[in-house]
Every structure is written in structure tokens, then in C-alpha cells.
Design a protein around this motif. Structure first.
Motif, PDB file in Angstrom:
ATOM      1  N   PHE A 102       0.727  -1.202   0.022  1.00  0.00           N
ATOM      2  CA  PHE A 102      -0.047  -0.019   0.445  1.00  0.00           C
ATOM      3  C   PHE A 102       0.886   0.927  -0.095  1.00  0.00           C
ATOM      4  CE2 PHE A 102       0.855   0.047   4.975  1.00  0.00           C
ATOM      5  CZ  PHE A 102       1.489   1.731   5.188  1.00  0.00           C
ATOM      6  N   LEU A 103       2.067   1.388   0.223  1.00  0.00           N
ATOM      7  CA  LEU A 103       3.076   2.564   0.222  1.00  0.00           C
ATOM      8  C   LEU A 103       2.661   2.687  -1.030  1.00  0.00           C
ATOM      9  CD1 LEU A 103       5.685   1.158   3.241  1.00  0.00           C
ATOM     10  CD2 LEU A 103       3.614   2.508   3.074  1.00  0.00           C
ATOM     11  N   GLN A 104       2.965   2.327  -2.112  1.00  0.00           N
ATOM     12  CA  GLN A 104       3.763   2.263  -3.323  1.00  0.00           C
ATOM     13  C   GLN A 104       1.749   4.280  -3.690  1.00  0.00           C
ATOM     14  OE1 GLN A 104       3.887  -0.649  -6.532  1.00  0.00           O
ATOM     15  NE2 GLN A 104       2.332  -1.435  -4.894  1.00  0.00           N
ATOM     16  N   GLU A 105       0.925   3.583  -3.331  1.00  0.00           N
ATOM     17  CA  GLU A 105       0.131   4.747  -3.327  1.00  0.00           C
ATOM     18  C   GLU A 105       0.452   5.675  -2.217  1.00  0.00           C
ATOM     19  OE1 GLU A 105      -5.181   5.408  -3.671  1.00  0.00           O
ATOM     20  OE2 GLU A 105      -3.990   3.768  -2.222  1.00  0.00           O
ATOM     21  N   TYR A 106       0.313   5.273  -0.909  1.00  0.00           N
ATOM     22  CA  TYR A 106       0.396   6.285   0.616  1.00  0.00           C
ATOM     23  C   TYR A 106       1.816   7.044  -0.140  1.00  0.00           C
ATOM     24  CZ  TYR A 106      -0.114   6.895   5.187  1.00  0.00           C
ATOM     25  OH  TYR A 106      -0.003   8.365   6.039  1.00  0.00           O
ATOM     26  N   LEU A 107       2.918   7.005  -0.039  1.00  0.00           N
ATOM     27  CA  LEU A 107       4.139   7.914  -0.309  1.00  0.00           C
ATOM     28  C   LEU A 107       4.278   8.020  -1.517  1.00  0.00           C
ATOM     29  CD1 LEU A 107       6.193   5.151   1.579  1.00  0.00           C
ATOM     30  CD2 LEU A 107       5.313   7.615   3.112  1.00  0.00           C
ATOM     31  N   ALA A 108       3.424   7.938  -2.505  1.00  0.00           N
ATOM     32  CA  ALA A 108       3.497   8.334  -3.889  1.00  0.00           C
ATOM     33  C   ALA A 108       4.026   9.684  -3.911  1.00  0.00           C
ATOM     34  CB  ALA A 108       2.468   8.121  -5.417  1.00  0.00           C
ATOM     35  N   ASP A 109       4.092  10.680  -3.243  1.00  0.00           N
ATOM     36  CA  ASP A 109       4.220  11.753  -3.413  1.00  0.00           C
ATOM     37  C   ASP A 109       5.344  12.407  -2.307  1.00  0.00           C
ATOM     38  OD1 ASP A 109       2.467  12.692  -5.066  1.00  0.00           O
ATOM     39  OD2 ASP A 109       1.223  13.215  -3.125  1.00  0.00           O
ATOM     40  N   ASN A 110       6.272  11.140  -1.312  1.00  0.00           N
ATOM     41  CA  ASN A 110       7.327  11.404  -0.652  1.00  0.00           C
ATOM     42  C   ASN A 110       8.137  10.547  -0.783  1.00  0.00           C
ATOM     43  OD1 ASN A 110       5.186  10.417   1.135  1.00  0.00           O
ATOM     44  ND2 ASN A 110       5.813  11.899   2.335  1.00  0.00           N
ATOM     45  N   ARG A 139       0.367  -3.064  22.803  1.00  0.00           N
ATOM     46  CA  ARG A 139       1.237  -3.806  21.928  1.00  0.00           C
ATOM     47  C   ARG A 139       1.142  -2.545  21.157  1.00  0.00           C
ATOM     48  NH1 ARG A 139       0.354  -6.893  16.694  1.00  0.00           N
ATOM     49  NH2 ARG A 139      -2.078  -6.503  16.945  1.00  0.00           N
ATOM     50  N   VAL A 140       3.027  -1.971  20.574  1.00  0.00           N
ATOM     51  CA  VAL A 140       3.177  -1.267  19.777  1.00  0.00           C
ATOM     52  C   VAL A 140       4.003  -1.430  18.525  1.00  0.00           C
ATOM     53  CG1 VAL A 140       4.220   1.180  20.013  1.00  0.00           C
ATOM     54  CG2 VAL A 140       3.270   0.362  21.413  1.00  0.00           C
ATOM     55  N   GLY A 141       3.554  -1.385  17.648  1.00  0.00           N
ATOM     56  CA  GLY A 141       4.655  -1.743  16.581  1.00  0.00           C
ATOM     57  C   GLY A 141       4.970  -1.015  15.191  1.00  0.00           C
ATOM     58  N   THR A 142       6.343  -1.225  14.861  1.00  0.00           N
ATOM     59  CA  THR A 142       7.321  -0.307  13.695  1.00  0.00           C
ATOM     60  C   THR A 142       6.896  -0.359  12.914  1.00  0.00           C
ATOM     61  OG1 THR A 142       9.264  -2.197  14.783  1.00  0.00           O
ATOM     62  CG2 THR A 142       8.742  -0.072  16.153  1.00  0.00           C
ATOM     63  N   GLY A 143       5.997  -1.758  12.139  1.00  0.00           N
ATOM     64  CA  GLY A 143       6.526  -2.162  11.207  1.00  0.00           C
ATOM     65  C   GLY A 143       5.404  -1.635  10.259  1.00  0.00           C
ATOM     66  N   GLU A 144       4.530  -0.200  10.001  1.00  0.00           N
ATOM     67  CA  GLU A 144       3.402  -0.555   9.243  1.00  0.00           C
ATOM     68  C   GLU A 144       4.334   0.166   8.159  1.00  0.00           C
ATOM     69  OE1 GLU A 144      -0.668   0.068   8.245  1.00  0.00           O
ATOM     70  OE2 GLU A 144       0.462  -1.154   9.816  1.00  0.00           O
ATOM     71  N   PRO A 278      -9.219   1.059  -5.580  1.00  0.00           N
ATOM     72  CA  PRO A 278      -8.261   1.016  -7.189  1.00  0.00           C
ATOM     73  C   PRO A 278      -7.553   1.705  -7.869  1.00  0.00           C
ATOM     74  CG  PRO A 278     -10.871   1.487  -5.942  1.00  0.00           C
ATOM     75  CD  PRO A 278     -10.358   1.673  -5.092  1.00  0.00           C
ATOM     76  N   GLN A 279      -7.002   2.896  -6.507  1.00  0.00           N
ATOM     77  CA  GLN A 279      -5.961   3.965  -6.974  1.00  0.00           C
ATOM     78  C   GLN A 279      -4.446   3.061  -7.036  1.00  0.00           C
ATOM     79  OE1 GLN A 279      -5.178   6.369  -8.945  1.00  0.00           O
ATOM     80  NE2 GLN A 279      -3.091   6.500  -8.826  1.00  0.00           N
ATOM     81  N   LEU A 280      -4.615   2.284  -6.044  1.00  0.00           N
ATOM     82  CA  LEU A 280      -2.979   1.088  -5.399  1.00  0.00           C
ATOM     83  C   LEU A 280      -3.298   0.158  -6.862  1.00  0.00           C
ATOM     84  CD1 LEU A 280      -0.367   0.106  -3.897  1.00  0.00           C
ATOM     85  CD2 LEU A 280      -2.504  -1.098  -2.197  1.00  0.00           C
ATOM     86  N   ARG A 281      -4.148  -0.211  -6.755  1.00  0.00           N
ATOM     87  CA  ARG A 281      -4.553  -1.218  -8.432  1.00  0.00           C
ATOM     88  C   ARG A 281      -3.826  -1.118  -9.479  1.00  0.00           C
ATOM     89  NH1 ARG A 281      -9.061  -5.681  -9.862  1.00  0.00           N
ATOM     90  NH2 ARG A 281      -9.992  -3.662  -9.946  1.00  0.00           N
TER      91      ARG A 281
END
Length: 364
Positions: A102-110, A139-144, A278-281
Motif C-alpha cells: 500500500f506504500l506505493q500509493e500512500y508514499l507516492a509523493d514522498n 502492543r506497539v508496532g514499528t512495522g506499518e 482502485p488507485q493502488l491496484r
């Protein structure tokens, strides 16, 4: 595993930070290092790059984080059966390149790989959290927003986190990864407050979709190693990819896992079907045009994400849950980003409240 970098850019004022010094000391001499005035332009997509997102993965920016480090999980809403997971954002992006990410869409601008020089400022936020509810375990995670361990060989953040969490009775840190990068973890004693979790996929999914990740067998071997060093371990069958033969392949993967690590030694298992906006796909299919697994039949759900049809999801979830149950241990299993009704159809009971699930998964 070792990942390649083209350059390291260090924001003004961060060069003397502990993490910047570690990185500069650990990277190969051919990687260029340069101090920059502001990280804003350095994190933006590379102009002229054929694949700006891929190029960003090879550019590390050491910078200060101005936003809070601690946040709720994106799945934590009334429409999903929430597991009480909290996120600690210590980095952004990932040197691996899974076609479904999902980072392909989420971080597209940075898309540059960001590492936060002031990461120890997050400790004050964690202290406040622990003090707010001293009788509750978190429970606290660093892998998102980044793989928890992908660059740990040069940042060394895992050791700082293990030491911090080991002294807090109601906090547990989760390192989520697709690597076998565990050397630094083996140097410190977690004292029961740290768990390491792996995303597991069948060989076919790994070879088709999970580029530059450790092989499934290597992930399982790494899990066995950290378990022997005193860490708790957990596994995420997420995303589950629906394709012809998927049920057979996932059941074989579970067999390989429990042959190596008995379920009674696992803290929990999560499952979640592949889901995409749909945008990510569209982005994923453009970047990985030969990946046939991105071409499955899906339906658009109420949260505006594409998923496999409900009957297929129920069948896959049920088959995996039943196989784990037959292994003979009472193992906590939860569904990620699925509504409460799906949980009830798979397990026969409604999900518990988020705080209850969260405390159980945290080891309370």
C-alpha cells in the motif's frame, strides 16, 4: 539480507545524532553522503526517474520528525474488528518492493526512505501512554510505514527499542518484518517485552509478488532463532492472496511453520485477505505488469477497497484457522481489516472488544 543505497542525505542539524553517526559508520564507502538544508525536497519523487517510487527506496534521508510518533492503527475503526494495535512511526518506506504494498500509493509523493534522527523523542510519548493506563497492556508496532528490521544493520534502532520496552511492564514492542535481519536482536535481552512477527506467504506468492524479501524458509528460521533468544514470535498470513491452488499452498506453508515452531510457542496469528484501493491496484499493475496475481476478480467493499468475494475469504480463513486449531494449542487468531460479521462467520463467535484483544496479543 543487505539492501543497497545510492545516497544518504542528512538534514541540517541531524549530523551529530546517534542514528546519523551509526549510518555513516556502517554504509559502504561507495554510498555518497551529503548534508542538506531541508529534507522537504529530498523526500520528493526524483524528476526524470522511470520509476520514482523505486528510486526513492535507494535514497535514505535522515531527518527530524515533526509529527507525533505514536498513532492508532488505520484499521482501528468501527467498521472493522479491531485488535488494539498501536503504531510507532520511526521510519517511512521500505527497501523491499512487494507488488501489493500500500506504500506505493500512500508514499507516492514522498517515496524516499526516511529515518528520524529524533526517534528517541517517541519515548516520552510511550511513557505518557504507559502512565495513562497502568493496568492495561499495550502492543506497539514499528512495522506499518516501514519494515521494522530492513535497515537495522545500519541504524541499530532495534536495540534501543528493546532496552526501552524491557523496562516497561505494560508495553510490548512488535517488530514486523519480511527479512531475516535479526543480528542486533540477538545481542540484547528482551525480558519478555518484545515480540518479532513475520509476514508469511507461500513460495508462489513470494516469488511472484514479494521482491527483495527473505524467502519464507529463511523467515521461519529467523523466527526460530529469536525464539531461542527469549523473544516472543507471531505470524501474519496477510495478505492472503486468492488464486487457483491458494488453499493447498497456504496449508502446506502452515505445515512447514508448525514443523519448525509449535503453535504453543507462537504468541498469535493474524490473517487478512489482499485488499487494494482502485488507485493502488492501478499503480501496482503499472509497476508490475507481468504479475498475474494482481489480476484476480475482486469486489469493491464499503471501505472503498477491493477484496476477494466473501465466500472465498470465508473458505480460506476457515481452512487456515482449522489447520492451526488441529495443531493442538489454544492460539490467538484474529482477522485484519474485516468487519465483525466476518469474524463471527469464520470463528463462530463475535470478536472481543479491542482492549481485550489488544491486551491478549500483547501478552497480558
Amino acid at each position: 539480507m543487505r539492501f543497497e543505497l545510492d545516497q544518504v542525505l542528512i538534514e541540517h542539524g541531524c549530523a551529530d545524532s546517534a542514528i546519523a553517526r551509526r549510518i555513516v559508520r556502517s554504509i559502504p564507502p561507495e554510498v555518497s553522503v551529503r548534508e542538506i538544508e531541508s529534507a522537504r525536497a529530498a523526500t520528493a519523487p526524483s524528476l526524470g526517474a522511470r520509476d520514482p517510487f523505486s528510486a526513492g527506496k535507494r535514497r535514505m534521508v535522515v531527518m527530524r520528525r515533526k509529527a507525533p510518533f505514536l498513532m492508532g492503527c488505520p484499521a482501528g475503526s468501527a467498521e472493522f474488528a479491531c485488535c488494539g494495535y498501536l503504531i510507532l512511526a520511526l521510519a517511512s518506506n521500505c527497501p523491499m518492493d512487494c507488488s501489493y504494498c500500500f506504500l506505493q500509493e500512500y508514499l507516492a509523493d514522498n517515496p524516499a526512505f526516511q529515518v528520524y534522527a529524533n526517534f528517541t523523542d517517541s519515548f516520552a510519548e510511550l511513557e505518557k501512554l504507559a502512565a495513562t493506563a497502568p493496568n492495561r497492556t499495550f502492543r506497539v508496532g514499528t512495522g506499518e510505514l516501514a519494515d521494522s528490521l530492513a535497515f537495522d544493520s545500519i541504524t541499530g534502532i532495534s536495540g534501543d527499542l528493546v532496552d526501552f520496552f524491557a523496562a516497561r511492564e505494560n508495553l510490548t514492542v512488535e517488530f514486523k518484518t519480511k527479512t531475516d535481519e535479526i543480528d542486533n536482536l540477538l545481542k540484547v535481552d528482551p525480558r519478555g517485552r518484545a515480540l518479532v512477527s513475520w509476514t508469511l506467504s507461500p513460495e508462489r506468492v513470494y516469488r511472484t509478488m514479494e521482491h527483495r524479501t527473505a524467502a519464507p524458509a529463511a523467515r521461519i528460521a529467523a523466527a526460530r532463532a529469536v525464539l531461542g533468544a527469549g523473544y516472543r514470535v507471531a505470524f501474519h498470513f496477510d495478505p492472503l492472496v486468492a488464486y487457483d491452488g491458494a488453499e493447498r499452498d497456504y496449508l502446506e506453508l502452515i505445515k512447514q511453520l508448525i514443523d519448525s515452531i509449535p503453535p504453543k510457542k507462537m504468541s498469535f496469528v493474524s490473517m487478512g485477505i489482499l485488499r487494494m484501493t482502485p488507485q493502488l491496484r492501478t499503480i501496482a499493475r503499472r509497476r508490475f505488469p507481468e504479475d498475474a496475481m494482481l489480476c484476480g476478480e475482486d469486489s469493491l467493499a464499503a471501505d472503498a477497497r477491493l477484496r476477494a468475494f466473501a465466500p472465498l475469504r470465508i473458505r480460506l480463513y476457515g481452512a487456515l484457522a482449522e489447520r492451526l486449531k488441529k495443531a493442538g494449542a489454544e492460539l490467538p487468531i484474529y482477522l485484519c481489516m474485516e468487519p465483525p460479521g466476518m469474524h463471527e462467520r469464520v470463528f463462530g463467535v463475535p470478536p472481543a472488544k479491542p482492549a481485550t484483544i489488544g491486551a491478549r496479543l500483547a501478552g497480558a
